[in-house]
Structures are given as structure tokens and as C-alpha cells.
Enzyme design. Structure first.
Site, mmCIF file in Angstrom:
data_model
loop_
_atom_site.group_PDB
_atom_site.id
_atom_site.type_symbol
_atom_site.label_atom_id
_atom_site.label_comp_id
_atom_site.label_asym_id
_atom_site.label_seq_id
_atom_site.Cartn_x
_atom_site.Cartn_y
_atom_site.Cartn_z
ATOM 1 N N ASP A 29 0.850 -1.196 0.000
ATOM 2 C CA ASP A 29 0.000 0.000 0.000
ATOM 3 C C ASP A 29 0.888 1.249 0.000
ATOM 4 O O ASP A 29 1.650 1.479 0.939
ATOM 5 C CB ASP A 29 -0.866 -0.058 1.268
ATOM 6 C CG ASP A 29 -1.797 1.121 1.402
ATOM 7 O OD1 ASP A 29 -1.702 2.085 0.610
ATOM 8 O OD2 ASP A 29 -2.627 1.086 2.330
ATOM 9 N N GLY A 76 -9.781 3.856 -6.161
ATOM 10 C CA GLY A 76 -8.455 3.239 -6.264
ATOM 11 C C GLY A 76 -7.417 3.917 -5.387
ATOM 12 O O GLY A 76 -7.697 4.325 -4.245
ATOM 13 N N VAL A 77 -6.244 4.060 -5.930
ATOM 14 C CA VAL A 77 -5.126 4.594 -5.158
ATOM 15 C C VAL A 77 -5.371 6.062 -4.791
ATOM 16 O O VAL A 77 -4.948 6.534 -3.726
ATOM 17 C CB VAL A 77 -3.793 4.376 -5.925
ATOM 18 C CG1 VAL A 77 -3.682 5.244 -7.147
ATOM 19 C CG2 VAL A 77 -2.604 4.572 -5.006
ATOM 20 N N ASP A 78 -6.064 6.770 -5.648
ATOM 21 C CA ASP A 78 -6.401 8.178 -5.398
ATOM 22 C C ASP A 78 -7.223 8.301 -4.112
ATOM 23 O O ASP A 78 -6.903 9.113 -3.219
ATOM 24 C CB ASP A 78 -7.206 8.679 -6.615
ATOM 25 C CG ASP A 78 -7.340 10.179 -6.679
ATOM 26 O OD1 ASP A 78 -6.711 10.874 -5.858
ATOM 27 O OD2 ASP A 78 -8.067 10.668 -7.569
ATOM 28 N N SER A 83 -2.648 4.085 -14.281
ATOM 29 C CA SER A 83 -3.585 3.749 -15.375
ATOM 30 C C SER A 83 -3.975 2.277 -15.469
ATOM 31 O O SER A 83 -4.801 1.928 -16.318
ATOM 32 C CB SER A 83 -3.052 4.190 -16.753
ATOM 33 O OG SER A 83 -3.239 5.563 -16.966
ATOM 34 N N GLY A 85 -5.543 0.405 -13.314
ATOM 35 C CA GLY A 85 -6.740 0.010 -12.561
ATOM 36 C C GLY A 85 -7.985 0.384 -13.359
ATOM 37 O O GLY A 85 -8.235 -0.170 -14.431
ATOM 38 N N TYR A 117 -8.532 2.716 -15.246
ATOM 39 C CA TYR A 117 -8.264 3.241 -16.591
ATOM 40 C C TYR A 117 -7.857 2.157 -17.597
ATOM 41 O O TYR A 117 -7.645 2.453 -18.782
ATOM 42 C CB TYR A 117 -7.215 4.357 -16.540
ATOM 43 C CG TYR A 117 -7.758 5.678 -16.023
ATOM 44 C CD1 TYR A 117 -9.068 5.811 -15.613
ATOM 45 C CD2 TYR A 117 -6.938 6.812 -15.956
ATOM 46 C CE1 TYR A 117 -9.574 7.015 -15.134
ATOM 47 C CE2 TYR A 117 -7.434 8.032 -15.491
ATOM 48 C CZ TYR A 117 -8.747 8.126 -15.083
ATOM 49 O OH TYR A 117 -9.233 9.320 -14.620
HETATM 50 P P1 ADP Z 1 -6.110 4.486 -12.664
HETATM 51 O O1 ADP Z 1 -7.397 5.243 -12.710
HETATM 52 O O2 ADP Z 1 -4.910 5.330 -13.038
HETATM 53 O O3 ADP Z 1 -6.189 3.195 -13.391
HETATM 54 P P2 ADP Z 1 -6.370 3.104 -10.082
HETATM 55 O O4 ADP Z 1 -6.258 3.708 -8.732
HETATM 56 O O5 ADP Z 1 -7.669 2.515 -10.469
HETATM 57 O O6 ADP Z 1 -5.880 4.237 -11.100
HETATM 58 O O7 ADP Z 1 -5.259 1.976 -10.255
HETATM 59 C C1 ADP Z 1 -3.900 2.216 -10.429
HETATM 60 C C2 ADP Z 1 -3.121 1.137 -9.725
HETATM 61 O O8 ADP Z 1 -3.032 1.435 -8.335
HETATM 62 C C3 ADP Z 1 -3.761 -0.252 -9.809
HETATM 63 O O9 ADP Z 1 -2.754 -1.197 -10.111
HETATM 64 C C4 ADP Z 1 -4.308 -0.453 -8.403
HETATM 65 O O10 ADP Z 1 -4.362 -1.809 -8.040
HETATM 66 C C5 ADP Z 1 -3.278 0.269 -7.590
HETATM 67 N N1 ADP Z 1 -3.664 0.629 -6.206
HETATM 68 C C6 ADP Z 1 -4.886 0.757 -5.674
HETATM 69 N N2 ADP Z 1 -4.805 1.103 -4.365
HETATM 70 C C7 ADP Z 1 -3.469 1.198 -4.082
HETATM 71 C C8 ADP Z 1 -2.711 1.494 -2.908
HETATM 72 N N3 ADP Z 1 -3.292 1.801 -1.740
HETATM 73 N N4 ADP Z 1 -1.353 1.486 -2.997
HETATM 74 C C9 ADP Z 1 -0.738 1.194 -4.154
HETATM 75 N N5 ADP Z 1 -1.386 0.902 -5.293
HETATM 76 C C10 ADP Z 1 -2.736 0.897 -5.261
#
Ligand code: ADP
Length: 169
Positions: free
Chosen positions: A11, A33-35, A118, A120, A122
Site C-alpha cells: 500500500d 483506487g489509489v487516489d 492507469s 486500474g 483506466y
Molecule cells: P487508474 O485510474 O490510473 O487506473 P487506479 O487507482 O484505479 O488508477 O489503479 C492504479 C493502480 O493502483 C492499480 O494497479 C491499483 O491496483 C493500484 N492501487 C490501488 N490502491 C493502491 C494502494 N493503496 N497502494 C498502491 N497501489 C494501489
């Protein structure tokens, strides 16, 4: 293998680095997601300053403080949505890495962590995304002393395996 590149699974919000990169959307006002995870961990102060940034174009990056994160800074970059590959997706994703690294270097960050931008919501193909991330990062590090270390942190094992294979780690 590149000694200034490190690979982790986990994470990104828990990392004690100078800057974490956020895979944001163009509004910079948070999302899934990560955001979402970064905004939850950083607290409401992050959203407040993001409101003042007037969004961000795809492939570009903007920087804020890290607020309640362990990281000093958050670099917000907007990855391209995958639309089949004929809409400059590769070039735009390369821009995310290059522009984020440039900001990190400008702000004297020694350690920077990237999620798999991108790949996840996207839907960018994972292997292609990893290759672009690695190529662009290596190129940048060859020409810049900072950051000293770049961490690719993969949330999923599948991405970790892809990076391991490409990086030979
Ligand atoms: P995008 O819209 O750019 O695709 P996402 O957040 O959906 O962004 O996904 C981008 C990547 O971040 C994915 O591989 C997802 O699994 C990963 N991700 C989600 N949560 C976390 C986290 N807490 N720490 C690190 N990576 C994460």
C-alpha cells in the site's frame, strides 16, 4: 537491474518516502483506487489544496504537500484512459512518469514511489504500462542525480510479477 530502482508489493499510503505519486483524475478532487486511498490517508487538508490547483491535464503532474501521510509530498499525475492504443495512450503514460520525476527532482526528493498508473480503473494493459514506466524512469535517472531512488509499488501480485520479470529482480 538498475540499482536506483526498487520493487515492492503493498500500500503506497504507508511508505516513508519523500514523495508518493498519485494516479489522479483530471479534476484532482479525489476518486477511487489509489487516489481514494491517498486522500483518505492524507486527510481533508489534501483535498483543500487540490481544489486550488485547477485540475491537471492527462500526462501532466502537479505537486502538493503530503499532509498526514508519511511522505512529504504527493505528486498528482493523470494517466490516460486506455481506449485501444491509438489515442496517444503510450506517449501520455510516459509523460506521467517523466513529468512526475521532473517535479520530484525540482523539489529535491531523494525517494519517490509510483503506483501502477492507469492499470486500474483506466484499463491500460499491465505489461505495456510496466515497460513504459521502467523505460521512462531509467531514461530519467540516467540524466538526473535526483531522485536517488524510485520505488515501483504494486498493489497486486500480478503487477509485481510483471515488474520482476522486466527488471530481472
Ligand atoms: P487508474 O485510474 O490510473 O487506473 P487506479 O487507482 O484505479 O488508477 O489503479 C492504479 C493502480 O493502483 C492499480 O494497479 C491499483 O491496483 C493500484 N492501487 C490501488 N490502491 C493502491 C494502494 N493503496 N497502494 C498502491 N497501489 C494501489
Amino acid at each position: 537491474m538498475t540499482p536506483r530502482i526498487e520493487l515492492l508489493q503493498g500500500d503506497i499510503t504507508l511508505l516513508k518516502v519523500d514523495a508518493v505519486v498519485n494516479a489522479a483524475n483530471k479534476s484532482l478532487l479525489g476518486g477511487g483506487g489509489v487516489d481514494g486511498a491517498i486522500h483518505r490517508a492524507a486527510g481533508p487538508g489534501l483535498l483543500e489544496v487540490c481544489r486550488l490547483l485547477d485540475g491537471c491535464q492527462t500526462g501532466e503532474a502537479k505537486i502538493t504537500k503530503g499532509f498526514k501521510l508519511q511522505a512529504d509530498y504527493v505528486i498528482h499525475t493523470v494517466g490516460p484512459v486506455w481506449h485501444g492504443g491509438n489515442n496517444d495512450e503510450e506517449k501520455l503514460l510516459a509523460g506521467c512518469y517523466r513529468n512526475s520525476l521532473r517535479l520530484a527532482s525540482d523539489y529535491k526528493c531523494k525517494t519517490v514511489a509510483f503506483p501502477n498508473i492507469s492499470t486500474g480503473i483506466y484499463h491500460f494493459p499491465r505489461e505495456l504500462a510496466a515497460r513504459i514506466a521502467i523505460i521512462e524512469t531509467r531514461k530519467f535517472l540516467e540524466e538526473s542525480q535526483l531522485p536517488e531512488k524510485v520505488i515501483f509499488i504494486c498493489f497486486e501480485k500480478e503487477n509485481l510479477d510483471i515488474y520482476r520479470q522486466i527488471l530481472n529482480m
